[in-house]
Design a protein around this motif. Structure first.
Motif, PDB file in Angstrom:
ATOM      1  N   ALA A 290       0.847  -1.237  -0.121  1.00 51.11           N
ATOM      2  CA  ALA A 290      -0.001   0.027   0.053  1.00 51.11           C
ATOM      3  C   ALA A 290       0.916   1.328  -0.028  1.00 51.11           C
ATOM      4  CB  ALA A 290      -0.842  -0.152   1.272  1.00 51.11           C
ATOM      5  N   LEU A 291       1.959   1.104   0.701  1.00 52.86           N
ATOM      6  CA  LEU A 291       2.949   2.342   0.642  1.00 52.86           C
ATOM      7  C   LEU A 291       3.396   2.636  -0.697  1.00 52.86           C
ATOM      8  CD1 LEU A 291       4.804   1.858   3.995  1.00 52.86           C
ATOM      9  CD2 LEU A 291       3.259   3.642   3.673  1.00 52.86           C
ATOM     10  N   LEU A 292       3.630   1.423  -1.459  1.00 56.52           N
ATOM     11  CA  LEU A 292       4.403   1.709  -2.639  1.00 56.52           C
ATOM     12  C   LEU A 292       3.275   2.068  -3.764  1.00 56.52           C
ATOM     13  CD1 LEU A 292       6.347  -1.539  -3.147  1.00 56.52           C
ATOM     14  CD2 LEU A 292       7.251   0.524  -2.758  1.00 56.52           C
ATOM     15  N   LEU A 293       2.082   2.248  -3.226  1.00 51.04           N
ATOM     16  CA  LEU A 293       1.006   2.581  -4.253  1.00 51.04           C
ATOM     17  C   LEU A 293       1.068   4.167  -4.138  1.00 51.04           C
ATOM     18  CD1 LEU A 293      -2.225   0.537  -3.744  1.00 51.04           C
ATOM     19  CD2 LEU A 293      -0.475   0.444  -5.596  1.00 51.04           C
ATOM     20  N   ILE A 294       1.510   4.815  -3.256  1.00 49.37           N
ATOM     21  CA  ILE A 294       1.546   6.233  -3.112  1.00 49.37           C
ATOM     22  C   ILE A 294       2.371   6.902  -4.159  1.00 49.37           C
ATOM     23  CG2 ILE A 294       2.403   8.058  -1.698  1.00 49.37           C
ATOM     24  CD1 ILE A 294       1.993   6.559   0.845  1.00 49.37           C
ATOM     25  N   GLY A 295       1.708   7.871  -4.729  1.00 49.43           N
ATOM     26  CA  GLY A 295       2.599   8.460  -5.796  1.00 49.43           C
ATOM     27  C   GLY A 295       2.043   7.995  -7.324  1.00 49.43           C
ATOM     28  N   ASN A 296       1.166   7.136  -7.370  1.00 47.59           N
ATOM     29  CA  ASN A 296       0.464   6.805  -8.600  1.00 47.59           C
ATOM     30  C   ASN A 296      -0.600   7.645  -8.897  1.00 47.59           C
ATOM     31  OD1 ASN A 296       1.503   4.151  -9.944  1.00 47.59           O
ATOM     32  ND2 ASN A 296       1.182   3.255  -7.764  1.00 47.59           N
ATOM     33  N   SER A 297      -0.667   7.946 -10.129  1.00 45.78           N
ATOM     34  CA  SER A 297      -2.050   8.870 -10.309  1.00 45.78           C
ATOM     35  C   SER A 297      -3.167   8.291 -10.281  1.00 45.78           C
ATOM     36  CB  SER A 297      -1.738   9.375 -11.971  1.00 45.78           C
ATOM     37  OG  SER A 297      -1.862   8.141 -12.637  1.00 45.78           O
ATOM     38  N   GLU A 298      -4.270   9.418  -9.805  1.00 40.80           N
ATOM     39  CA  GLU A 298      -5.604   8.852  -9.797  1.00 40.80           C
ATOM     40  C   GLU A 298      -6.138   7.983 -10.862  1.00 40.80           C
ATOM     41  OE1 GLU A 298      -7.836  12.026  -8.966  1.00 40.80           O
ATOM     42  OE2 GLU A 298      -6.981  12.580  -7.015  1.00 40.80           O
ATOM     43  N   GLN A 299      -6.461   6.631 -10.725  1.00 34.64           N
ATOM     44  CA  GLN A 299      -6.977   6.102 -11.734  1.00 34.64           C
ATOM     45  C   GLN A 299      -8.193   4.911 -11.228  1.00 34.64           C
ATOM     46  OE1 GLN A 299      -3.998   3.030 -12.794  1.00 34.64           O
ATOM     47  NE2 GLN A 299      -2.592   4.424 -11.403  1.00 34.64           N
ATOM     48  N   SER A 300      -9.034   4.509 -12.095  1.00 38.20           N
ATOM     49  CA  SER A 300     -10.034   3.805 -12.005  1.00 38.20           C
ATOM     50  C   SER A 300      -9.504   2.018 -11.956  1.00 38.20           C
ATOM     51  CB  SER A 300     -11.249   3.866 -12.732  1.00 38.20           C
ATOM     52  OG  SER A 300     -11.177   3.347 -13.988  1.00 38.20           O
ATOM     53  N   ILE A 301      -9.898   1.217 -11.296  1.00 36.18           N
ATOM     54  CA  ILE A 301      -9.451  -0.073 -11.267  1.00 36.18           C
ATOM     55  C   ILE A 301     -10.688  -1.023 -11.702  1.00 36.18           C
ATOM     56  CG2 ILE A 301      -8.320  -1.885  -9.887  1.00 36.18           C
ATOM     57  CD1 ILE A 301      -7.631   0.242  -7.788  1.00 36.18           C
ATOM     58  N   GLY A 302     -10.437  -2.029 -12.750  1.00 39.31           N
ATOM     59  CA  GLY A 302     -11.509  -2.760 -12.994  1.00 39.31           C
ATOM     60  C   GLY A 302     -12.441  -2.227 -13.463  1.00 39.31           C
ATOM     61  N   ASN A 303     -12.292  -1.324 -14.696  1.00 45.86           N
ATOM     62  CA  ASN A 303     -13.349  -0.657 -15.333  1.00 45.86           C
ATOM     63  C   ASN A 303     -14.298   0.081 -14.570  1.00 45.86           C
ATOM     64  OD1 ASN A 303     -12.817  -1.418 -17.788  1.00 45.86           O
ATOM     65  ND2 ASN A 303     -13.884  -3.627 -17.631  1.00 45.86           N
ATOM     66  N   GLY A 304     -13.812   0.673 -13.564  1.00 47.62           N
ATOM     67  CA  GLY A 304     -14.646   1.806 -12.515  1.00 47.62           C
ATOM     68  C   GLY A 304     -15.051   0.998 -11.476  1.00 47.62           C
ATOM     69  N   LEU A 305     -15.063  -0.215 -11.095  1.00 46.36           N
ATOM     70  CA  LEU A 305     -15.430  -0.792 -10.116  1.00 46.36           C
ATOM     71  C   LEU A 305     -15.057  -0.243  -8.694  1.00 46.36           C
ATOM     72  CD1 LEU A 305     -15.677  -4.576 -10.676  1.00 46.36           C
ATOM     73  CD2 LEU A 305     -17.569  -3.019 -10.259  1.00 46.36           C
ATOM     74  N   PHE A 306     -13.304   0.005  -8.651  1.00 42.36           N
ATOM     75  CA  PHE A 306     -12.844   0.434  -7.611  1.00 42.36           C
ATOM     76  C   PHE A 306     -12.039   1.849  -8.162  1.00 42.36           C
ATOM     77  CE2 PHE A 306     -13.029  -3.849  -6.498  1.00 42.36           C
ATOM     78  CZ  PHE A 306     -13.757  -3.875  -5.284  1.00 42.36           C
ATOM     79  N   ILE A 307     -11.559   2.593  -7.097  1.00 46.23           N
ATOM     80  CA  ILE A 307     -10.743   3.769  -7.450  1.00 46.23           C
ATOM     81  C   ILE A 307      -9.512   3.796  -6.618  1.00 46.23           C
ATOM     82  CG2 ILE A 307     -11.712   5.568  -6.035  1.00 46.23           C
ATOM     83  CD1 ILE A 307     -11.896   7.200  -8.944  1.00 46.23           C
TER      84      ILE A 307
END
Lengths: 103, 486
Positions: free
Chosen positions: B47-64
């Motif tokens: 989860a710490l490694l996810l920091i810095g990723n741009s905002e994006q939707s995951i799984g065709n908009g199911l999650f964000i």
């Protein structure tokens, strides 16, 4: 007379109302679980009807119904397991006996 | 699909399965604890490694994936880690359920993490249910009459609640035409004060959905389940319910409200007033009933209801002040301060009841003479919940109250301050019992290393966040960025 969206909605609301009334008024734990199933299925009927009669994104609603089946099955199986342990302890499943914890 | 952005969740799911396998094939029971702690730590790293990723939707908009979701993921993982550390002795009371306890705790955490990231009705419903169903089984785990009874109450009320929630979501789907939060927001934005009658179906759906969330966070008309379930459940699960489960409900309430109502000023302002009234009722009811309690878990349940009231102040401010980032960061700060204080108080109860329940307040008489360190930790936690400076809880309340006062909710702040004074009575009653009363026995309470570690972490957190609030403030401001229109 054509059967349309309104008919399904009325059916769903009626089912939901009957289920909610039963869940709040019945004393037998299994009957309460059955009433909860009625409420869930009312929502399912509504979802399928909306998918059928509205133009956009037809499959979203039907996909949600599939997931609801799974959720309802999981919920009822855990519920029945808990009610069985309750029965073993008290020898009945009248929820009027659920009175140890209050205030 | 970019499912690789769900790495922390996938890691946690694999760990849950691995825990069951270890429990099944391996006779060394502490290996289960090691596996789950290792899985949680790995998940925290991912989860710490996810920091810095741009905002994006995951799984065709199911999650964000946005800062808000990552912040909550880290919070849930941290609390779950502390709960598992604190309950290493307690789980010996569940001899044959060692693996199940850990596996279900991990799946409940998984559900909470997904709830905070959900951006679609389907994803939201499934994640909420994942947490709830895991918790139904966990509450029943103690196998005594009380635990059994609280599990029956929890599952029957929880199932009715999920049916109501689903019905509300079905209405919203039908009248907005999509399961995605973004499209729902577009549909809700067509509602104006003048044409409410045309949108009765959509509004009814929204009301049912909000009622479903209110049940999760134990807000006032839907709070009656909480004390009964908290009292009967195994103590680590009580801690989990009052922190992770409640915070997950709050995170989705905030996201759903801010996403779905963002374009309708009149509607969201009225909603803000309703939320402010619910908040006032919640804190008053929680605090007043808590005064009369003798069972410490029940007392903390009512105190936790009152804390929900304080948290709802922030949600009301966010609705009235139109989703200002500052109010969200206040909520994020308050939630961490609340969670570590709960961990400190409950860890002591978990440690004390390693052999048998120590639920009565009088059981803690003279704890200071028996185990001074435990007494200090519990006192710190209680004073932080009460909001005494210079502890974390004070800074949390300070931020929340001042923000509310600036946004024209002065009456609510006054009620909240009066409530804090009322709450001082029952928190200090426990503190007095710990320090002043004569102990029933002179023996020290036995503790092993892991629960001490949990206590150390939470107490350090309480002191550090109280003295240096800037530490967490930066993180909270970072976390308050919601992806509103992706």
């Amino acid at each position: 007379m054509d059967i349309g969206l309104t008919h399904y909605l009325v059916l769903a609301v009626l089912l939901f109302g009957i289920g909610l009334y039963g869940a709040l008024s019945r004393r037998h734990a299994i009957v309460i679980l059955m009433c909860i199933e009625l409420m869930l299925n009312a929502a399912n009927i509504m979802l399928v009807a909306f998918s059928k009669y509205t133009a956009y994104h037809q499959f979203d609603g039907q996909a949600l119904v599939m997931f609801c089946f799974v959720v309802a099955a999981a919920e009822v199986s855990v519920g029945l397991a808990i009610i069985i342990t309750f029965y073993r302890r008290r020898k009945n499943i009248d929820i009027r006996d659920v009175n140890l914890l209050k205030w | 699909m970019n499912l690789d952005m769900l790495r922390p969740e996938i890691c946690l799911a694999v760990t849950a399965v691995a825990v069951i396998a270890v429990d099944l094939f391996c006779r060394i029971k502490w290996l289960v604890n090691i596996t789950s702690v290792a899985g949680l730590l790995a998940s925290i790293c991912m989860a710490l490694l996810l920091i810095g990723n741009s905002e994006q939707s995951i799984g065709n908009g199911l999650f964000i994936l946005d800062n808000y979701a990552i912040y909550f993921k880290l919070l849930f993982l941290g609390i779950a880690l502390l709960v598992i550390l604190a309950s290493t002795d307690y789980v010996k009371r569940l001899p044959k359920l060692h693996g199940e306890f850990h596996a279900l705790l991990l799946t409940a955490t998984l559900g909470a993490m997904l709830t905070a990231a959900a951006h679609d009705i389907i994803a939201m419903l499934l994640s909420i249910e994942l947490t709830a169903i895991s918790l139904y089984a966990l509450v029943a785990m103690l196998k005594n009459t009380k635990s059994n009874e609280s599990a029956v109450k929890y599952i029957l009320l929880g199932a009715v609640n999920s049916a109501v929630l689903l019905f509300g979501l079905a209405l919203i789907f039908g009248f907005s035409g999509s399961t995605s939060f973004t499209t729902i927001a577009a549909a809700v934005s067509t509602i104006q004060v003048g044409n409410i009658a045309d949108h009765a179906g959509l509004l009814f759906g929204l009301v049912l959905t909000l009622a479903g969330f209110a049940f999760k966070i134990a807000a006032v008309p839907f709070h009656m389940w909480a004390p009964d379930v908290y009292e009967g459940a195994p103590t680590p699960i009580t801690l989990f319910l009052s922190t992770v489960s409640k915070i997950a409900g709050l995170s989705i309430l905030m996201r759903f409200m801010l996403t779905a109502f963002i374009q309708t000023d009149s509607l969201i302002n009225n909603l803000g007033i309703i939320l402010a009234i619910v908040s006032a009722l919640t804190m008053t009811a929680g605090n007043l009933i808590a005064i009369t309690q003798h069972n410490i878990k029940r007392l903390l349940a009512y105190s936790s209801i009152a804390q929900s009231g304080y948290m709802l102040i922030v949600v009301a401010v966010a609705a009235i002040g139109l989703h200002s980032a500052a109010s969200i960061s206040n909520l994020l700060y308050y939630l961490v301060a609340f969670a570590i204080a709960e961990v400190a108080v409950f860890s002591v109860i978990i440690i004390a009841s390693r052999n048998a329940d120590m639920d009565d307040i009088s059981d803690y008489a003279g704890l200071a003479k028996r185990s001074p360190l435990l007494a200090c930790a519990m006192t710190l936690g209680l004073l932080s919940l009460m909001g005494l400076p210079p502890l974390a809880g004070f800074m949390g309340k300070f931020f929340v109250f001042s923000q509310a006062a600036q946004n024209g909710l002065l009456w609510l702040v006054l009620i909240a301050v009066v409530n804090s004074v009322i709450s001082a009575y029952y928190y200090l009653k426990i503190v007095r019992t710990i320090w002043m009363d004569a102990p029933a026995s002179a023996d020290a309470v036995k503790t092993s290393l892991a629960p001490k570690l949990a206590l150390l972490i939470s107490c350090t957190g309480i002191l550090l966040l109280g003295i240096l609030p800037a530490l967490l403030n930066k993180a909270a401001e970072w976390g308050s960025f919601l992806a509103l229109w992706n």
